[in-house]
Design a protein around this motif. Structure first.
Motif, PDB file in Angstrom:
ATOM      1  N   ILE A   1      40.954  38.240 -39.005  1.00  0.00           N
ATOM      2  CA  ILE A   1      39.566  38.574 -38.687  1.00  0.00           C
ATOM      3  C   ILE A   1      39.265  40.039 -38.980  1.00  0.00           C
ATOM      4  CG2 ILE A   1      37.890  38.819 -36.804  1.00  0.00           C
ATOM      5  CD1 ILE A   1      39.090  36.185 -35.672  1.00  0.00           C
ATOM      6  N   TYR A   2      40.091  40.946 -38.432  1.00  0.00           N
ATOM      7  CA  TYR A   2      39.769  42.365 -38.524  1.00  0.00           C
ATOM      8  C   TYR A   2      40.128  43.002 -39.864  1.00  0.00           C
ATOM      9  CZ  TYR A   2      38.895  41.849 -33.590  1.00  0.00           C
ATOM     10  OH  TYR A   2      38.405  41.430 -32.389  1.00  0.00           O
ATOM     11  N   HIS A   3      41.096  42.450 -40.578  1.00  0.00           N
ATOM     12  CA  HIS A   3      41.502  43.082 -41.831  1.00  0.00           C
ATOM     13  C   HIS A   3      41.042  42.311 -43.064  1.00  0.00           C
ATOM     14  CE1 HIS A   3      43.904  46.080 -39.783  1.00  0.00           C
ATOM     15  NE2 HIS A   3      44.331  45.122 -39.000  1.00  0.00           N
ATOM     16  N   ILE A   4      41.125  40.988 -43.013  1.00  0.00           N
ATOM     17  CA  ILE A   4      40.799  40.198 -44.206  1.00  0.00           C
ATOM     18  C   ILE A   4      39.320  39.796 -44.206  1.00  0.00           C
ATOM     19  CG2 ILE A   4      41.342  38.139 -45.559  1.00  0.00           C
ATOM     20  CD1 ILE A   4      43.787  39.915 -45.410  1.00  0.00           C
ATOM     21  N   LEU A   5      38.899  39.047 -43.194  1.00  0.00           N
ATOM     22  CA  LEU A   5      37.536  38.493 -43.211  1.00  0.00           C
ATOM     23  C   LEU A   5      36.455  39.569 -43.132  1.00  0.00           C
ATOM     24  CD1 LEU A   5      38.112  35.289 -41.044  1.00  0.00           C
ATOM     25  CD2 LEU A   5      37.934  35.468 -43.535  1.00  0.00           C
ATOM     26  N   PHE A   6      36.680  40.603 -42.326  1.00  0.00           N
ATOM     27  CA  PHE A   6      35.695  41.696 -42.277  1.00  0.00           C
ATOM     28  C   PHE A   6      35.586  42.378 -43.636  1.00  0.00           C
ATOM     29  CE2 PHE A   6      35.573  42.727 -37.433  1.00  0.00           C
ATOM     30  CZ  PHE A   6      34.864  41.574 -37.214  1.00  0.00           C
ATOM     31  N   SER A   7      36.724  42.574 -44.311  1.00  0.00           N
ATOM     32  CA  SER A   7      36.699  43.187 -45.647  1.00  0.00           C
ATOM     33  C   SER A   7      35.919  42.327 -46.631  1.00  0.00           C
ATOM     34  CB  SER A   7      38.126  43.404 -46.157  1.00  0.00           C
ATOM     35  OG  SER A   7      38.806  44.321 -45.345  1.00  0.00           O
ATOM     36  N   VAL A   8      36.107  41.009 -46.529  1.00  0.00           N
ATOM     37  CA  VAL A   8      35.373  40.097 -47.417  1.00  0.00           C
ATOM     38  C   VAL A   8      33.884  40.171 -47.122  1.00  0.00           C
ATOM     39  CG1 VAL A   8      35.014  37.675 -48.052  1.00  0.00           C
ATOM     40  CG2 VAL A   8      37.334  38.558 -47.777  1.00  0.00           C
ATOM     41  N   MET A   9      33.519  40.200 -45.834  1.00  0.00           N
ATOM     42  CA  MET A   9      32.102  40.270 -45.472  1.00  0.00           C
ATOM     43  C   MET A   9      31.465  41.560 -45.993  1.00  0.00           C
ATOM     44  SD  MET A   9      32.249  38.634 -41.634  1.00  0.00           S
ATOM     45  CE  MET A   9      30.645  39.214 -41.198  1.00  0.00           C
ATOM     46  N   ILE A  10      32.180  42.666 -45.866  1.00  0.00           N
ATOM     47  CA  ILE A  10      31.656  43.936 -46.357  1.00  0.00           C
ATOM     48  C   ILE A  10      31.488  43.875 -47.865  1.00  0.00           C
ATOM     49  CG2 ILE A  10      32.283  46.371 -46.715  1.00  0.00           C
ATOM     50  CD1 ILE A  10      33.558  46.199 -43.845  1.00  0.00           C
ATOM     51  N   LYS A  11      32.447  43.296 -48.533  1.00  0.00           N
ATOM     52  CA  LYS A  11      32.392  43.182 -49.991  1.00  0.00           C
ATOM     53  C   LYS A  11      31.250  42.269 -50.440  1.00  0.00           C
ATOM     54  CE  LYS A  11      35.608  42.815 -53.745  1.00  0.00           C
ATOM     55  NZ  LYS A  11      36.943  43.071 -54.124  1.00  0.00           N
ATOM     56  N   LEU A  12      31.005  41.207 -49.693  1.00  0.00           N
ATOM     57  CA  LEU A  12      29.922  40.287 -50.042  1.00  0.00           C
ATOM     58  C   LEU A  12      28.548  40.927 -49.835  1.00  0.00           C
ATOM     59  CD1 LEU A  12      31.206  36.928 -48.514  1.00  0.00           C
ATOM     60  CD2 LEU A  12      30.857  37.416 -50.942  1.00  0.00           C
ATOM     61  N   GLY A  13      28.404  41.745 -48.806  1.00  0.00           N
ATOM     62  CA  GLY A  13      27.119  42.353 -48.499  1.00  0.00           C
ATOM     63  C   GLY A  13      26.587  43.252 -49.588  1.00  0.00           C
TER      64      GLY A  13
END
Length: 162
Positions: free
Chosen positions: A131-143
């Protein structure tokens, strides 16, 4: 180790199908005895279960299921290699590779593949890292990339794992 007869009986997959998946698609690589008989490892059995689930339950073509399996195996291998010592922190290269693969998968709306990747990540690293390292990074990248259209796929993938 299981013989082809045992694997067939345990998984409910005809032996001829297992042989075809091995020879036509290189989906699995069982070891062989000196006499040439196939012996299936636990990992082979898991791979066969995965293929059966994708083809029987999800209605996926075997070629698509094998492609998905190979991508999952590649990711599993790179993640296992990076975390051989469970006391070492998550390798930045593997972290970035997973973020990039998940990002590309979501941008191409391959939600089944994204769910498989996230499931594997949760099982290998737990909720905090995913959640904190992988998925948040993906969300930031998608935004910022303007790929906000892929966010519903990510949301669906995350909710699937909750």
């Amino acid at each position: 180790m299981y013989t082809i007869r045992q694997a067939s009986a345990l998984l409910g997959i005809p032996a001829v199908t297992i042989r075809a998946w091995e020879s036509r698609y290189s989906a699995i690589k069982p070891t062989r005895t000196e006499a040439g008989y196939r012996l299936f490892t636990e990992e082979n059995m898991e791979d066969l279960r995965f293929l059966k689930h994708k083809t029987d339950d999800k209605g996926m073509a075997i070629s698509q299921a094998v492609r998905l399996l190979k991508e999952q195996q590649d990711l599993r291998d790179s993640m296992a290699q990076a975390s051989a010592d469970s006391h070492k922190p998550l390798s930045e290269n593997v972290h970035e590779e997973m973020v990039q693969r998940l990002y590309e998968t979501l941008c191409n709306f391959r939600t089944d593949q994204a769910k498989t990747m996230v499931d594997l990540g949760f099982s290998m690293y737990g909720y905090d890292v995913m959640i904190y390292h992988i998925l948040f990074s993906v969300m930031i990248k998608l935004g910022p990339s303007g790929r906000k259209d892929a966010l519903p796929s990510l949301r669906s993938t995350i909710l699937h794992n909750s």
